[in-house]
Scaffold this motif. Structure first.
Motif, PDB file in Angstrom:
ATOM      1  N   GLN A  57       0.814  -1.202   0.000  1.00  0.00           N
ATOM      2  CA  GLN A  57       0.000   0.000   0.000  1.00  0.00           C
ATOM      3  C   GLN A  57       0.856   1.264   0.000  1.00  0.00           C
ATOM      4  OE1 GLN A  57      -2.475  -0.672   3.500  1.00  0.00           O
ATOM      5  NE2 GLN A  57      -4.242  -1.092   2.199  1.00  0.00           N
ATOM      6  N   PRO A  58       0.302   2.363  -0.540  1.00  0.00           N
ATOM      7  CA  PRO A  58       1.017   3.645  -0.460  1.00  0.00           C
ATOM      8  C   PRO A  58       1.237   4.039   1.002  1.00  0.00           C
ATOM      9  CG  PRO A  58      -0.817   3.775  -2.012  1.00  0.00           C
ATOM     10  CD  PRO A  58      -0.964   2.468  -1.298  1.00  0.00           C
ATOM     11  N   GLY A  59       2.372   4.623   1.271  1.00  0.00           N
ATOM     12  CA  GLY A  59       2.659   5.101   2.612  1.00  0.00           C
ATOM     13  C   GLY A  59       3.362   4.113   3.511  1.00  0.00           C
ATOM     14  N   TYR A  60       3.596   2.877   3.025  1.00  0.00           N
ATOM     15  CA  TYR A  60       4.243   1.885   3.885  1.00  0.00           C
ATOM     16  C   TYR A  60       5.662   2.310   4.243  1.00  0.00           C
ATOM     17  CZ  TYR A  60       6.276  -2.540   5.433  1.00  0.00           C
ATOM     18  OH  TYR A  60       6.921  -3.507   6.152  1.00  0.00           O
ATOM     19  N   ARG A  61       6.408   2.741   3.239  1.00  0.00           N
ATOM     20  CA  ARG A  61       7.789   3.155   3.502  1.00  0.00           C
ATOM     21  C   ARG A  61       7.828   4.309   4.505  1.00  0.00           C
ATOM     22  NH1 ARG A  61      10.432   7.306   1.192  1.00  0.00           N
ATOM     23  NH2 ARG A  61       8.946   7.367  -0.533  1.00  0.00           N
ATOM     24  N   GLU A  62       6.964   5.294   4.298  1.00  0.00           N
ATOM     25  CA  GLU A  62       6.949   6.448   5.192  1.00  0.00           C
ATOM     26  C   GLU A  62       6.559   6.055   6.612  1.00  0.00           C
ATOM     27  OE1 GLU A  62       6.543   7.753   1.014  1.00  0.00           O
ATOM     28  OE2 GLU A  62       5.512   6.272   2.253  1.00  0.00           O
ATOM     29  N   ALA A  87      11.679  -5.136   2.410  1.00  0.00           N
ATOM     30  CA  ALA A  87      12.811  -4.568   3.140  1.00  0.00           C
ATOM     31  C   ALA A  87      14.055  -4.522   2.256  1.00  0.00           C
ATOM     32  CB  ALA A  87      13.088  -5.381   4.399  1.00  0.00           C
ATOM     33  N   SER A  88      14.247  -5.551   1.447  1.00  0.00           N
ATOM     34  CA  SER A  88      15.389  -5.566   0.539  1.00  0.00           C
ATOM     35  C   SER A  88      15.302  -4.425  -0.460  1.00  0.00           C
ATOM     36  CB  SER A  88      15.449  -6.911  -0.190  1.00  0.00           C
ATOM     37  OG  SER A  88      16.492  -6.924  -1.141  1.00  0.00           O
ATOM     38  N   ARG A  89      14.104  -4.187  -0.972  1.00  0.00           N
ATOM     39  CA  ARG A  89      13.921  -3.105  -1.942  1.00  0.00           C
ATOM     40  C   ARG A  89      14.165  -1.726  -1.328  1.00  0.00           C
ATOM     41  NH1 ARG A  89       8.704  -3.725  -3.071  1.00  0.00           N
ATOM     42  NH2 ARG A  89       8.011  -1.780  -2.118  1.00  0.00           N
ATOM     43  N   LEU A  90      13.844  -1.595  -0.040  1.00  0.00           N
ATOM     44  CA  LEU A  90      13.947  -0.303   0.638  1.00  0.00           C
ATOM     45  C   LEU A  90      15.242  -0.140   1.427  1.00  0.00           C
ATOM     46  CD1 LEU A  90      10.306  -0.018   2.084  1.00  0.00           C
ATOM     47  CD2 LEU A  90      11.208   1.049   0.005  1.00  0.00           C
ATOM     48  N   ARG A  91      16.162  -1.080   1.313  1.00  0.00           N
ATOM     49  CA  ARG A  91      17.317  -1.113   2.231  1.00  0.00           C
ATOM     50  C   ARG A  91      18.116   0.178   2.227  1.00  0.00           C
ATOM     51  NH1 ARG A  91      20.817  -6.122   1.131  1.00  0.00           N
ATOM     52  NH2 ARG A  91      18.920  -7.106   0.402  1.00  0.00           N
ATOM     53  N   GLU A  92      18.158   0.901   1.133  1.00  0.00           N
ATOM     54  CA  GLU A  92      18.915   2.148   1.092  1.00  0.00           C
ATOM     55  C   GLU A  92      18.136   3.324   1.669  1.00  0.00           C
ATOM     56  OE1 GLU A  92      22.018   2.143   0.319  1.00  0.00           O
ATOM     57  OE2 GLU A  92      21.961   0.006  -0.217  1.00  0.00           O
ATOM     58  N   GLU A  93      16.835   3.121   1.939  1.00  0.00           N
ATOM     59  CA  GLU A  93      15.997   4.224   2.401  1.00  0.00           C
ATOM     60  C   GLU A  93      15.585   4.087   3.869  1.00  0.00           C
ATOM     61  OE1 GLU A  93      12.862   5.264  -0.546  1.00  0.00           O
ATOM     62  OE2 GLU A  93      13.607   3.493  -1.621  1.00  0.00           O
ATOM     63  N   LEU A  94      16.012   3.029   4.516  1.00  0.00           N
ATOM     64  CA  LEU A  94      15.617   2.803   5.908  1.00  0.00           C
ATOM     65  C   LEU A  94      16.770   3.182   6.837  1.00  0.00           C
ATOM     66  CD1 LEU A  94      13.787  -0.637   5.519  1.00  0.00           C
ATOM     67  CD2 LEU A  94      12.790   1.664   5.539  1.00  0.00           C
ATOM     68  N   PRO A  95      16.465   3.969   7.875  1.00  0.00           N
ATOM     69  CA  PRO A  95      17.519   4.492   8.755  1.00  0.00           C
ATOM     70  C   PRO A  95      17.912   3.530   9.866  1.00  0.00           C
ATOM     71  CG  PRO A  95      15.413   5.410   9.416  1.00  0.00           C
ATOM     72  CD  PRO A  95      15.134   4.525   8.218  1.00  0.00           C
ATOM     73  N   CYS A  96      18.178   2.277   9.508  1.00  0.00           N
ATOM     74  CA  CYS A  96      18.598   1.304  10.516  1.00  0.00           C
ATOM     75  C   CYS A  96      19.350   0.176   9.826  1.00  0.00           C
ATOM     76  CB  CYS A  96      17.389   0.758  11.294  1.00  0.00           C
ATOM     77  SG  CYS A  96      16.346  -0.346  10.325  1.00  0.00           S
ATOM     78  N   ARG A  97      19.853  -0.743  10.626  1.00  0.00           N
ATOM     79  CA  ARG A  97      20.562  -1.897  10.082  1.00  0.00           C
ATOM     80  C   ARG A  97      19.593  -2.911   9.497  1.00  0.00           C
ATOM     81  NH1 ARG A  97      25.839  -2.744  12.602  1.00  0.00           N
ATOM     82  NH2 ARG A  97      26.279  -1.033  14.053  1.00  0.00           N
ATOM     83  N   LEU A  98      20.090  -3.640   8.493  1.00  0.00           N
ATOM     84  CA  LEU A  98      19.418  -4.823   7.967  1.00  0.00           C
ATOM     85  C   LEU A  98      20.471  -5.926   7.860  1.00  0.00           C
ATOM     86  CD1 LEU A  98      17.291  -3.200   5.157  1.00  0.00           C
ATOM     87  CD2 LEU A  98      16.350  -4.455   7.090  1.00  0.00           C
ATOM     88  N   VAL A 105      19.867 -12.593  -4.764  1.00  0.00           N
ATOM     89  CA  VAL A 105      19.728 -13.887  -4.096  1.00  0.00           C
ATOM     90  C   VAL A 105      18.317 -14.049  -3.552  1.00  0.00           C
ATOM     91  CG1 VAL A 105      20.562 -15.313  -2.186  1.00  0.00           C
ATOM     92  CG2 VAL A 105      22.177 -13.982  -3.556  1.00  0.00           C
ATOM     93  N   ILE A 106      17.778 -12.981  -2.974  1.00  0.00           N
ATOM     94  CA  ILE A 106      16.405 -13.026  -2.461  1.00  0.00           C
ATOM     95  C   ILE A 106      15.424 -13.310  -3.594  1.00  0.00           C
ATOM     96  CG2 ILE A 106      14.566 -11.615  -1.447  1.00  0.00           C
ATOM     97  CD1 ILE A 106      16.768 -10.235   0.228  1.00  0.00           C
ATOM     98  N   ALA A 107      15.570 -12.604  -4.704  1.00  0.00           N
ATOM     99  CA  ALA A 107      14.663 -12.802  -5.837  1.00  0.00           C
ATOM    100  C   ALA A 107      14.738 -14.233  -6.362  1.00  0.00           C
ATOM    101  CB  ALA A 107      14.994 -11.804  -6.944  1.00  0.00           C
ATOM    102  N   LEU A 108      15.934 -14.781  -6.470  1.00  0.00           N
ATOM    103  CA  LEU A 108      16.096 -16.145  -6.982  1.00  0.00           C
ATOM    104  C   LEU A 108      15.451 -17.156  -6.041  1.00  0.00           C
ATOM    105  CD1 LEU A 108      17.254 -18.214  -8.941  1.00  0.00           C
ATOM    106  CD2 LEU A 108      19.443 -18.038  -7.740  1.00  0.00           C
ATOM    107  N   CYS A 109      15.684 -17.030  -4.735  1.00  0.00           N
ATOM    108  CA  CYS A 109      15.156 -18.007  -3.782  1.00  0.00           C
ATOM    109  C   CYS A 109      13.641 -17.923  -3.644  1.00  0.00           C
ATOM    110  CB  CYS A 109      15.810 -17.813  -2.411  1.00  0.00           C
ATOM    111  SG  CYS A 109      17.545 -18.293  -2.345  1.00  0.00           S
TER     112      CYS A 109
END
Length: 361
Positions: A57-62, A87-98, A105-109
């Motif tokens: 849904q819109p607004g999830y990242r925010e 989370a993988s798609r947003l990894r550069e936009e989230l202000p915490c560790r992943l 690899v995620i897409a393949l599995c």
């Protein structure tokens, strides 16, 4: 310093099991939960809980960013395939560790057919599998899989054995796939037909860091939660799990993960079934997350796998020694509306009086 973790899917069984494991290992952790379902969220055992939109849904990242900023989150732990994907798609936009594998690899599995094709191309044991292109082509696929008495039909993405069942004839396959198309809107091209594996059913959960295998454990599924109510008779959710020593399962699982990524990082949970000759074959890899039944991997053996995941995510040293952490004959018993319980084999005789009527009377 207090570690503050955000766990997705809060209130569902998988996340409550994860929270229980983490608290058993380290009470100092501050655990925040989030979910899009208000009713499940109410069952969350996290210290604080947030209602967020669905990942699509819109607004999830925010919303995630707002929770992370307000709670000063240090680490996000996605706890389903969908959450891992987002989370993988947003990894550069989230202000915490992943602590996740590479996006490729995620897409393949997460595509079971692509994964199986990859594994077989590298000589790793996986069932012969063919994609369904249309209902008319199913007879040809059956011909490729014969002389097997059964064929396994399943949807190539998702979890919980959705859409999976054994079939004996091409007509049964057409009926099953047609039903899913008519009733659930799942197109025929989402299905695969594969070799039926009749043997033992294993789950192998492992943690990796920069290509090094840090910790790995193995269990066998002996019965299935809700399996008897479905046409397949099985499920990916075990009602009775047993810890087992199976070096061959470890060898196959670790070999597959090294083939996927020589620099593998994160959690890799491998499902395997034995073929007719007893060879454990990989049926899927749940990548980037711990299994819903993580309790048996966390509360048996020398090392709590959930806590080790957190320590690796923070770059802390972990003193593991031998990566294969195995202690045999512990059982996890699960049922609806009860918490998972762990027992050693000897404990099943304690406090129970066996009453059997004499049939001769």
């Amino acid at each position: 310093m207090e570690k503050r973790l955000l766990i997705t899917g809060a209130g569902a069984g998988a996340s409550n099991n994860l929270i229980r494991s983490l608290r058993a290992a380290d009470r100092s952790l501050f655990l925040v939960g989030c979910h899009h379902d208000r009713f499940l969220l109410k069952k969350s055992s996290a210290d604080r809980n947030y209602l967020v939109p669905r990942p699509a849904q819109p607004g999830y990242r925010e919303s995630l960013q707002q929770v992370m900023a307000g709670e000063r989150i240090d680490l996000l732990i996605p706890n389903s395939d969908a959450d891992v994907r987002v989370a993988s798609r947003l990894r550069e936009e989230l202000p915490c560790r992943l602590f996740l594998p590479r996006p490729a690899v995620i897409a393949l599995c997460q595509d079971k057919y692509d994964l199986t094709t990859f594994l077989r191309s590298r000589g790793l044991p996986a069932p012969a599998t063919y994609p369904v292109t249309d209902l008319d082509g199913i007879d040809e696929l059956f011909g490729r899989l014969s002389p097997s008495s059964r064929v396994w039909c399943r949807i190539r993405t998702g979890s919980g054995s959705m859409g999976a069942t054994p079939i004996k004839t091409a007509e049964q396959a057409r009926a099953w796939i047609g039903y899913w198309a008519d009733m659930r809107g799942v197109p025929a091209t989402d299905f695969t037909l594969s070799e039926y594996l009749p043997g033992r059913d294993f789950a192998c959960q492992s943690l990796w860091k920069d290509g090094d295998l840090v910790l790995i454990k193995t269990t066998e599924r002996l019965s299935y939660l809700g399996g008897g109510a479905g046409p397949s008779g099985v499920s990916s959710v075990g009602a009775l799990h047993k810890t087992v020593y199976e070096p061959r399962v470890v060898e196959v699982s670790a070999g597959a993960i090294r083939a996927l990524d020589p620099e593998a990082t994160g959690a890799f949970s491998v499902d395997l079934k034995e073929d007719a000759s007893g060879t454990p074959c990989i049926t899927e890899i749940n990548v980037g997350r711990l299994l819903s039944g993580t309790t048996i991997f966390d509360l048996t053996g020398k090392h709590n796998m959930a806590l080790t995941y957190v320590r690796l995510a923070f770059g802390e040293p972990v003193d593991i020694g031998e990566a294969y952490d195995v202690v045999e004959d512990y059982y996890m018993v699960r049922d609806l509306d009860t918490l998972p319980d762990l027992f050693h084999a000897d404990q099943f005789f304690e406090g129970i009086v066996e009453s059997r009527a004499d049939p001769s009377n």
